[in-house]
Motif scaffolding. Structure first.
Motif, PDB file in Angstrom:
ATOM      1  N   TYR A  91      10.785  18.887  26.014  1.00 62.31           N
ATOM      2  CA  TYR A  91       9.411  19.339  25.780  1.00 62.31           C
ATOM      3  C   TYR A  91       8.622  19.394  27.082  1.00 62.31           C
ATOM      4  N   MET A  92       8.780  18.380  27.933  1.00 64.63           N
ATOM      5  CA  MET A  92       8.081  18.379  29.212  1.00 64.63           C
ATOM      6  C   MET A  92       8.570  19.527  30.100  1.00 64.63           C
ATOM      7  N   MET A  93       9.874  19.795  30.066  1.00 66.82           N
ATOM      8  CA  MET A  93      10.418  20.931  30.819  1.00 66.82           C
ATOM      9  C   MET A  93       9.830  22.238  30.308  1.00 66.82           C
ATOM     10  N   ASN A  94       9.680  22.337  29.001  1.00 66.14           N
ATOM     11  CA  ASN A  94       9.101  23.533  28.397  1.00 66.14           C
ATOM     12  C   ASN A  94       7.674  23.753  28.896  1.00 66.14           C
ATOM     13  N   ILE A  95       6.863  22.691  28.852  1.00 65.89           N
ATOM     14  CA  ILE A  95       5.461  22.806  29.266  1.00 65.89           C
ATOM     15  C   ILE A  95       5.353  23.146  30.752  1.00 65.89           C
ATOM     16  N   VAL A  96       6.131  22.451  31.577  1.00 62.88           N
ATOM     17  CA  VAL A  96       6.070  22.685  33.021  1.00 62.88           C
ATOM     18  C   VAL A  96       6.573  24.085  33.370  1.00 62.88           C
ATOM     19  N   GLY A  97       7.720  24.468  32.810  1.00 62.28           N
ATOM     20  CA  GLY A  97       8.312  25.763  33.123  1.00 62.28           C
ATOM     21  C   GLY A  97       7.443  26.927  32.680  1.00 62.28           C
ATOM     22  N   ASN A  98       6.944  26.875  31.459  1.00 59.63           N
ATOM     23  CA  ASN A  98       6.129  27.985  30.959  1.00 59.63           C
ATOM     24  C   ASN A  98       4.748  28.021  31.608  1.00 59.63           C
ATOM     25  N   THR A  99       4.201  26.844  31.950  1.00 63.16           N
ATOM     26  CA  THR A  99       2.937  26.814  32.690  1.00 63.16           C
ATOM     27  C   THR A  99       3.113  27.448  34.061  1.00 63.16           C
ATOM     28  N   MET A 100       4.267  27.203  34.681  1.00 63.79           N
ATOM     29  CA  MET A 100       4.560  27.808  35.980  1.00 63.79           C
ATOM     30  C   MET A 100       4.590  29.331  35.879  1.00 63.79           C
ATOM     31  N   ILE A 101       5.257  29.852  34.823  1.00 62.89           N
ATOM     32  CA  ILE A 101       5.336  31.300  34.639  1.00 62.89           C
ATOM     33  C   ILE A 101       3.942  31.896  34.441  1.00 62.89           C
ATOM     34  N   ILE A 102       3.135  31.276  33.584  1.00 66.15           N
ATOM     35  CA  ILE A 102       1.781  31.771  33.317  1.00 66.15           C
ATOM     36  C   ILE A 102       0.939  31.747  34.585  1.00 66.15           C
ATOM     37  N   SER A 103       1.028  30.665  35.351  1.00 66.56           N
ATOM     38  CA  SER A 103       0.247  30.524  36.584  1.00 66.56           C
ATOM     39  C   SER A 103       0.648  31.573  37.620  1.00 66.56           C
ATOM     40  N   LEU A 104       1.956  31.782  37.779  1.00 68.36           N
ATOM     41  CA  LEU A 104       2.431  32.759  38.763  1.00 68.36           C
ATOM     42  C   LEU A 104       2.002  34.171  38.406  1.00 68.36           C
ATOM     43  N   THR A 105       2.102  34.518  37.129  1.00 68.06           N
ATOM     44  CA  THR A 105       1.721  35.873  36.717  1.00 68.06           C
ATOM     45  C   THR A 105       0.216  36.104  36.824  1.00 68.06           C
ATOM     46  N   ARG A 106      -0.560  35.018  36.870  1.00 62.44           N
ATOM     47  CA  ARG A 106      -2.007  35.145  37.031  1.00 62.44           C
ATOM     48  C   ARG A 106      -2.412  35.128  38.504  1.00 62.44           C
ATOM     49  N   LEU A 107      -1.744  34.284  39.315  1.00 67.80           N
ATOM     50  CA  LEU A 107      -2.162  34.075  40.702  1.00 67.80           C
ATOM     51  C   LEU A 107      -1.651  35.148  41.650  1.00 67.80           C
ATOM     52  N   ASP A 108      -0.434  35.627  41.424  1.00 70.57           N
ATOM     53  CA  ASP A 108       0.171  36.590  42.349  1.00 70.57           C
ATOM     54  C   ASP A 108      -0.136  38.013  41.891  1.00 70.57           C
ATOM     55  N   THR A 109      -0.863  38.758  42.723  1.00 72.58           N
ATOM     56  CA  THR A 109      -1.261  40.119  42.350  1.00 72.58           C
ATOM     57  C   THR A 109      -0.070  41.067  42.227  1.00 72.58           C
ATOM     58  N   SER A 110       1.029  40.755  42.918  1.00 74.45           N
ATOM     59  CA  SER A 110       2.213  41.617  42.826  1.00 74.45           C
ATOM     60  C   SER A 110       2.861  41.539  41.444  1.00 74.45           C
ATOM     61  N   LEU A 111       2.477  40.523  40.669  1.00 68.39           N
ATOM     62  CA  LEU A 111       3.022  40.369  39.321  1.00 68.39           C
ATOM     63  C   LEU A 111       2.062  40.874  38.247  1.00 68.39           C
ATOM     64  N   HIS A 112       1.008  41.556  38.663  1.00 71.84           N
ATOM     65  CA  HIS A 112       0.060  42.116  37.699  1.00 71.84           C
ATOM     66  C   HIS A 112       0.571  43.463  37.200  1.00 71.84           C
ATOM     67  N   THR A 113       1.690  43.423  36.530  1.00 69.30           N
ATOM     68  CA  THR A 113       2.333  44.611  35.965  1.00 69.30           C
ATOM     69  C   THR A 113       2.573  44.367  34.485  1.00 69.30           C
ATOM     70  N   PRO A 114       2.822  45.426  33.706  1.00 72.17           N
ATOM     71  CA  PRO A 114       3.061  45.248  32.267  1.00 72.17           C
ATOM     72  C   PRO A 114       4.182  44.258  31.952  1.00 72.17           C
ATOM     73  N   MET A 115       5.277  44.317  32.705  1.00 73.98           N
ATOM     74  CA  MET A 115       6.407  43.434  32.421  1.00 73.98           C
ATOM     75  C   MET A 115       6.006  41.965  32.515  1.00 73.98           C
ATOM     76  N   TYR A 116       5.260  41.617  33.555  1.00 71.89           N
ATOM     77  CA  TYR A 116       4.869  40.219  33.741  1.00 71.89           C
ATOM     78  C   TYR A 116       3.671  39.840  32.868  1.00 71.89           C
ATOM     79  N   PHE A 117       2.906  40.826  32.442  1.00 70.11           N
ATOM     80  CA  PHE A 117       1.853  40.564  31.463  1.00 70.11           C
ATOM     81  C   PHE A 117       2.488  40.100  30.151  1.00 70.11           C
ATOM     82  N   PHE A 118       3.527  40.804  29.720  1.00 71.92           N
ATOM     83  CA  PHE A 118       4.244  40.399  28.503  1.00 71.92           C
ATOM     84  C   PHE A 118       4.941  39.056  28.701  1.00 71.92           C
TER      85      PHE A 118
END
Length: 311
Positions: free
Chosen positions: A35-62
């Motif tokens: 469960y902790m791995m789930n929270i940390v891993g998915n929080t990392m994905i959400i944070s990266l797709t929000r912070l890095d402008t190169s990931l502001h694409t439809p694929m990373y939005f989904f």
């Protein structure tokens, strides 16, 4: 059937994964770690797709939305399961059970529909690249995500209300580690014909519809990739959707095994193990599958880490 003199059950006992005391500590530590791995891993994905402008694409939005659903999906299952493991009182009220069923169905269906949206996104990107930005614009992506959530919430509400209207009496032991539809129906002493008809007709649509989209999309994608002459270009194109395909196989393979087959007893340990895969293991592995096999994600992670190192 006359139910006026029947004692109605308002509480259930969730059997869990094992009632052997020697396994309780091991199970608690293992699922807490997942469960902790789930929270940390998915929080990392959400944070990266929000912070890095190169990931502001439809694929990373989904992908960001999928990570949020994965956290919610596992959170509807694991915390109550951990409480059940350490507590001698394994009782859950009828209302709490129906609530867990509702959230489980909502997040599971949303995950299915988002995987379908991501498959369509990859299809447009690979098979129709010239019209990609027009077809997958910001408005279209937001509408697809909203559609996924609304349809899933309505689907879950319908089945939860149908389960809540039933009368439960006599046996009250749920041979599972959470409140799922099939175990609940086996405990009902009222007529479940309408519930089963609803499951056989509408129940499979949130799973079957996106699966058809995935199959059609990848059939077209593979056909397009095979027409590419360069082996290097062919592999580079396929790598853009390999992570998504891995997640689809893992999720649909296990959830399809559980629900797209003739009904069988949910009291077997084998069925509970399969359920663990799509409710706990798959949502935990998803962020690592996407980050370890995706150059953009690894690059974004390195940039974020390097910026923190400069502070």
């Amino acid at each position: 059937m006359e139910l006026s003199n029947v004692t109605r059950e308002t509480e259930f006992v969730i059997l869990g994964l094992s009632d052997l005391p020697e396994y309780q500590t091991l199970l608690f530590v293992a699922f807490l770690a997942l469960y902790m791995m789930n929270i940390v891993g998915n929080t990392m994905i959400i944070s990266l797709t929000r912070l890095d402008t190169s990931l502001h694409t439809p694929m990373y939005f989904f992908l960001g939305n999928l990570s949020f659903v994965d956290m919610c999906f596992t959170s509807s299952i694991v915390p109550p399961m951990l409480k059940n493991i350490v507590s001698s009182n394994k009782v859950i009220s009828l209302h709490a059970c129906i609530a867990q069923l509702y959230f489980f169905l909502t997040f599971a269906c949303t995950e299915c529909l988002l995987l379908g949206c991501m498959a369509y996104d990859r299809y447009v990107a690979i098979c129709n690249p010239l019209h990609y930005m027009m077809l997958m614009n910001q408005r279209a992506c937001i509408l697809l995500v909203l559609f996924s959530w609304i349809i899933s919430a309505l689907h879950a509400l319908l089945h939860s209300l149908m389960a809540a209207r039933l009368t439960y009496c006599g046996a009250n032991i749920i041979y599972h580690f959470f409140c799922d539809m099939a175990p609940l129906l086996t405990l009902s002493c009222s007529d479940t014909t309408a519930n089963r008809m609803l499951i056989y007709t509408e129940g499979g649509l949130p799973l079957a519809f996106p699966f058809i989209i995935v199959m059609v999309s990848y059939t077209r994608i593979i056909s397009t990739i095979l027409k590419i002459r360069s082996t290097q270009s062919r592999w580079k194109t396929f790598s853009t959707c390999s992570s998504h395909l891995t997640v689809v196989i893992l999720f649909y393979g296990t959830i399809g095994f559980m629900y797209l087959r003739p009904s069988s007893s949910y009291s077997t340990a084998y069925n509970r193990i399969v359920s663990i895969v799509y409710t706990v293991v798959a949502p935990t592995l998803n962020p690592f599958i996407y980050s370890l096999r995706n150059k953009d994600m690894k690059g974004a992670l390195r940039k974020v880490l390097s910026k923190k190192g400069e502070i």
